[in-house]
Design an enzyme around this catalytic site. Sequence first.
Site, PDB file in Angstrom:
ATOM      1  N   ASP A 108       0.846  -1.200   0.000  1.00  0.00           N
ATOM      2  CA  ASP A 108       0.000   0.000   0.000  1.00  0.00           C
ATOM      3  C   ASP A 108       0.876   1.243   0.000  1.00  0.00           C
ATOM      4  OD1 ASP A 108      -2.761  -0.982   0.245  1.00  0.00           O
ATOM      5  OD2 ASP A 108      -2.069  -1.835   2.148  1.00  0.00           O
ATOM      6  N   MET A 129       0.726   5.481  -0.092  1.00  0.00           N
ATOM      7  CA  MET A 129      -0.158   6.641   0.120  1.00  0.00           C
ATOM      8  C   MET A 129       0.655   7.922   0.151  1.00  0.00           C
ATOM      9  SD  MET A 129      -2.475   5.104   3.167  1.00  0.00           S
ATOM     10  CE  MET A 129      -3.055   3.415   3.099  1.00  0.00           C
ATOM     11  N   HIS A 186      -0.409  -1.247  -4.655  1.00  0.00           N
ATOM     12  CA  HIS A 186      -1.675  -0.499  -4.627  1.00  0.00           C
ATOM     13  C   HIS A 186      -1.355   0.974  -4.391  1.00  0.00           C
ATOM     14  CE1 HIS A 186      -5.760   0.159  -2.334  1.00  0.00           C
ATOM     15  NE2 HIS A 186      -5.715   0.806  -3.475  1.00  0.00           N
TER      16      HIS A 186
HETATM   17  C1  DX5 Z   1      -6.487   0.402   3.005  1.00  0.00           C
HETATM   18  C2  DX5 Z   1      -5.482  -0.469   2.314  1.00  0.00           C
HETATM   19  C3  DX5 Z   1      -5.639  -1.895   2.632  1.00  0.00           C
HETATM   20  C4  DX5 Z   1      -5.493  -2.232   4.097  1.00  0.00           C
HETATM   21  C5  DX5 Z   1      -6.127  -3.549   4.376  1.00  0.00           C
HETATM   22  O1  DX5 Z   1      -6.416   1.688   2.510  1.00  0.00           O
HETATM   23  O2  DX5 Z   1      -5.580  -0.338   0.914  1.00  0.00           O
HETATM   24  O3  DX5 Z   1      -4.785  -2.700   1.835  1.00  0.00           O
HETATM   25  O4  DX5 Z   1      -4.164  -2.253   4.499  1.00  0.00           O
HETATM   26  O5  DX5 Z   1      -6.044  -3.776   5.738  1.00  0.00           O
HETATM   27  P1  DX5 Z   1      -7.196  -4.497   6.547  1.00  0.00           P
HETATM   28  O6  DX5 Z   1      -7.234  -5.921   6.098  1.00  0.00           O
HETATM   29  O7  DX5 Z   1      -6.737  -4.339   7.957  1.00  0.00           O
HETATM   30  O8  DX5 Z   1      -8.491  -3.767   6.271  1.00  0.00           O
HETATM   31 ZN    ZN Z   2      -4.528  -1.849  -0.334  1.00  0.00          ZN
END
Ligand code: DX5
Ligand code: ZN
Length: 211
Positions: A32, A34, A63
């Site tokens: 992830d 951001m 992502h």
């Molecule tokens: C949220 C992320 C997810 C998150 C999922 O913005 O894109 O990938 O880390 O984590 P859980 O399984 O804890 O919801």
């Molecule tokens: Zn994610």
Amino acid sequence: MKISASFLAIKENIKENIKRLDNSSIDYLHVDIMDNIFVPNITKNFNEISELLQDINTLKDIHLMVSDVISYIDDYSKLNPAFITFHLEAVDNVKEVIDYIKNKNIKVGISIKPNTMVDELIDYLDLIDLVLVMSVEPGFGGQNFIDNSLDKIEKLYTLRKNNNYHYLIEIDGGINASNINKLNGVDIAVVGSYITNSDDYSKTVEELKNT
Ligand code: DX5
Ligand code: ZN
């Protein structure tokens, strides 16, 4: 169903704990990213992430929850990931971004937030390798699963079948052993805190796969 593990919620001994994920039977490592612009949260910079992922053997599933998509693609393509997924809501020139990722020989995913409808993806479904349905608002791990994402999965599954599209269907956010069996039609489930809050990652991954 394949499991892509997110390490977003790991706060201590991050490198060692990512290695524990790598040593479990996960199918992908979900990375992830951001920028504090597209979402109200920020992750480590590219050099720090590269260092954390140096010895990882699992395929990477990136992502991007960022606005300046192209510059992040330039960086993260260097990690040789299986997929780079960007957000439909983040860009105006969707087809150009798809081609930009394809030209790097990386599979392309597009993600939609909980309030974005599958219909908005229609023009791109024949061009992409993966659709990532967010089942929480992107930004943080540990949130509750939003049920309307199940209708989106069903719609994407039917569209793929009727049109011979080839994209994989991935879902991300709030998934655990109690709701994973509701995810009919999903190819890849992203699971973060349910795994990384557990003591034995391998056992939790097995539990998810056998539920
Ligand atoms: C949220 C992320 C997810 C998150 C999922 O913005 O894109 O990938 O880390 O984590 P859980 O399984 O804890 O919801
Ligand atoms: Zn994610």
